[in-house]
Write an enzyme that holds these catalytic residues in place. Sequence first.
Site, PDB file in Angstrom:
ATOM      1  N   ARG A  67      45.255  41.153  32.943  1.00  0.00           N
ATOM      2  CA  ARG A  67      44.745  40.892  31.583  1.00  0.00           C
ATOM      3  C   ARG A  67      45.747  41.348  30.524  1.00  0.00           C
ATOM      4  O   ARG A  67      45.885  40.723  29.462  1.00  0.00           O
ATOM      5  CB  ARG A  67      43.388  41.562  31.350  1.00  0.00           C
ATOM      6  N   SER A  69      39.332  44.023  25.050  1.00  0.00           N
ATOM      7  CA  SER A  69      39.346  44.147  26.511  1.00  0.00           C
ATOM      8  C   SER A  69      40.101  43.007  27.184  1.00  0.00           C
ATOM      9  O   SER A  69      40.785  43.214  28.178  1.00  0.00           O
ATOM     10  CB  SER A  69      37.913  44.185  27.055  1.00  0.00           C
ATOM     11  N   GLU A  99      28.730  33.209  24.361  1.00  0.00           N
ATOM     12  CA  GLU A  99      29.704  32.549  25.240  1.00  0.00           C
ATOM     13  C   GLU A  99      29.512  31.046  25.322  1.00  0.00           C
ATOM     14  O   GLU A  99      30.457  30.301  25.579  1.00  0.00           O
ATOM     15  CB  GLU A  99      29.639  33.173  26.634  1.00  0.00           C
ATOM     16  N   PHE A 102      30.628  36.010  32.210  1.00  0.00           N
ATOM     17  CA  PHE A 102      30.027  35.245  31.103  1.00  0.00           C
ATOM     18  C   PHE A 102      30.686  33.870  30.942  1.00  0.00           C
ATOM     19  O   PHE A 102      30.016  32.877  30.672  1.00  0.00           O
ATOM     20  CB  PHE A 102      30.137  36.037  29.797  1.00  0.00           C
ATOM     21  N   HIS A 152      38.239  40.858  33.810  1.00  0.00           N
ATOM     22  CA  HIS A 152      37.198  41.686  34.424  1.00  0.00           C
ATOM     23  C   HIS A 152      36.497  40.930  35.550  1.00  0.00           C
ATOM     24  O   HIS A 152      35.280  40.845  35.608  1.00  0.00           O
ATOM     25  CB  HIS A 152      36.215  42.198  33.374  1.00  0.00           C
ATOM     26  N   ASP A 191      31.435  49.652  35.511  1.00  0.00           N
ATOM     27  CA  ASP A 191      30.391  48.861  34.843  1.00  0.00           C
ATOM     28  C   ASP A 191      29.319  48.379  35.814  1.00  0.00           C
ATOM     29  O   ASP A 191      28.190  48.103  35.415  1.00  0.00           O
ATOM     30  CB  ASP A 191      31.006  47.652  34.129  1.00  0.00           C
ATOM     31  N   ARG A 208      40.831  43.524  35.461  1.00  0.00           N
ATOM     32  CA  ARG A 208      40.856  44.663  34.546  1.00  0.00           C
ATOM     33  C   ARG A 208      41.867  45.715  34.997  1.00  0.00           C
ATOM     34  O   ARG A 208      42.531  46.352  34.179  1.00  0.00           O
ATOM     35  CB  ARG A 208      39.458  45.309  34.513  1.00  0.00           C
TER      36      ARG A 208
END
Lengths: 312, 275
Positions: A11, A38, A59, A84, A110, A118, A168
């Site tokens: 990322r 992020s 989204e 998402f 992610h 998470d 991530r």
Amino acid sequence: MTNEPLNIATRVAYGKKLAGLGETHPEIVVLDADLSCSTKTDLFAKKFPNRFFNVGIAEQDLMGTAAGLAQCGFTVFASTFTIFATGRAWEIVRQSIAYPGFNVKICSTHSGITVGEDGASHQSLEDIALMRVIPGMKVLVPADAHQTMGMMEFMVKDKGPTFMRLGRAEVKDVFDSDYRFTLGKGEVLKQGREICIFATGYVVRAALDAAQLLASKGVQPTVVNMGSIKPIDEALIVQMASQHRLLFSVEEHSVIGGLGSAIAEVLTAKAPQRLIRLGMQDEFGQSGTGAELLKHYRLDAQGIADSISGCI
Amino acid sequence: MQTQSIQELTNIARHLRINIIKMVHNAGCGHFGGAFSSADMLTGLFFYKLNYRPDDPFWEDRDRFVLSSGHMSAGLYAALAKLGVFNEKELMGFRKFGTPLQGHPKFNLKYGIEMSTGSLGQGLSIGNGMALAARLKNKNYRVYSLETDGGSESGMVWEGIMTAAHYKLDNRCVLFDLNNVQIDGYMSDVMNIHPVADKFRAFNWHAIEIDGNDMQQICAALDEAAATKGRPTAIIGKTIMGKGVSIFENKPKYHGVAPTDEEFKTAMQELGVQS
């Protein structure tokens, strides 16, 4: 170019490369859904505020807005978390981006269990399957920062919808700065014999390390990186099937519908051969560090090596 | 587009309804109820307001129109054919194998179809993207979409409404067909959406409430929308589903079925077609 190692998350490579591409590609517009810090699209946003739009935590609107911008000729990079982008917004991606064939690059971050703490709600394990099944959608999964940037060089020249699956967590380099990406091509990273491991994304590095561990036991597996999952390198799969007696696939994704399934589809039609699919075995993830989770689900080097040892 | 008289526009709307019912009858399926209720607003937009060149559907400066409620495709196709983007004879291919006039619109600029739609609720966001593109390119074109009451039960519509207001897209206009009917029945029975104008205003839109079957009011509202700065405009037209043929008006059963031969005959008579 220097060959200094990057060893950064895909990322981060994405965000940096996107901000760089913005300079030479005025047709690039970037959209995010309140996760730009992020997904690292904030680097582009700071540099080109007029070509960045945040739609908030919406989204579906993200994908619809992307479609409208692409219809008017822009190359749109749409980013949020993978769960998402590919889950919540799936039908908008299908109807409004893929069906009209618009030039939208869905680059979401992610992905997989390496999201870590998470937990399962944010750990996308189904995205490769969800995107692969959409007609005309290309599916790319980079193994490291170099491959991420190579894929982006490809994407800005290519027209049409693409999904790129980003992570991530920091990942050690697999390639170096000389790397060039070719759509539909896999790479043999390590030539061995009898056993072949196909891997994609974050766990490619672990597959290479697993090969090292197995070497001490006299097992010399071949390791192949499959960054282009759709289109997939059919010729390479057939070649590996003919040269090895047992095949493995490794992914931090469900074994249903992901890389393993894509390889199996080629094998059943063109080169029937035994394939063991390592990955998430029809289960959700959980909280923990990325390292803990990879170990728990046997997707770290030791786990992959143990799984292979147990099958031979 | 040249300005036409209210009487001429009303005649065009009648012409569209004739072609819509012919298409759906010929196809044996399709949705004419909503195409009828919105035929007047669609006519006002396409034949009074839209900056469009029928002989050059790829013109970069053209106003864009997205039919968010794709099931009303017969109305869009009838309007594009009447404009002359393609030959009216092609309308009878509607919903048949091999036609560009798919059951629900498929993106095809040559035919003037700006977007693939059919899955409800997506056009509002798509239109916003087109409006943002105009801003980025310093173009003056405007972006219209036709939304419906039933289609706006979809949550994504309200995401797009929020976005258009946030970015102050005053080149964005929504025509909202409020006919109070959805496939399963009257909206008050299935899922109430009222008050619509208040909702738009609460989301910082300029909202104009009109009789959506009154051509004079439609044209005035389109002018008001174009003159509104700093915020997007919603033209909320109260309409009658099946408007124009008495036996169809305000009857949910005519939302998504083809007319029988007998009903078709009656419709043709009421629309003034000599048999």
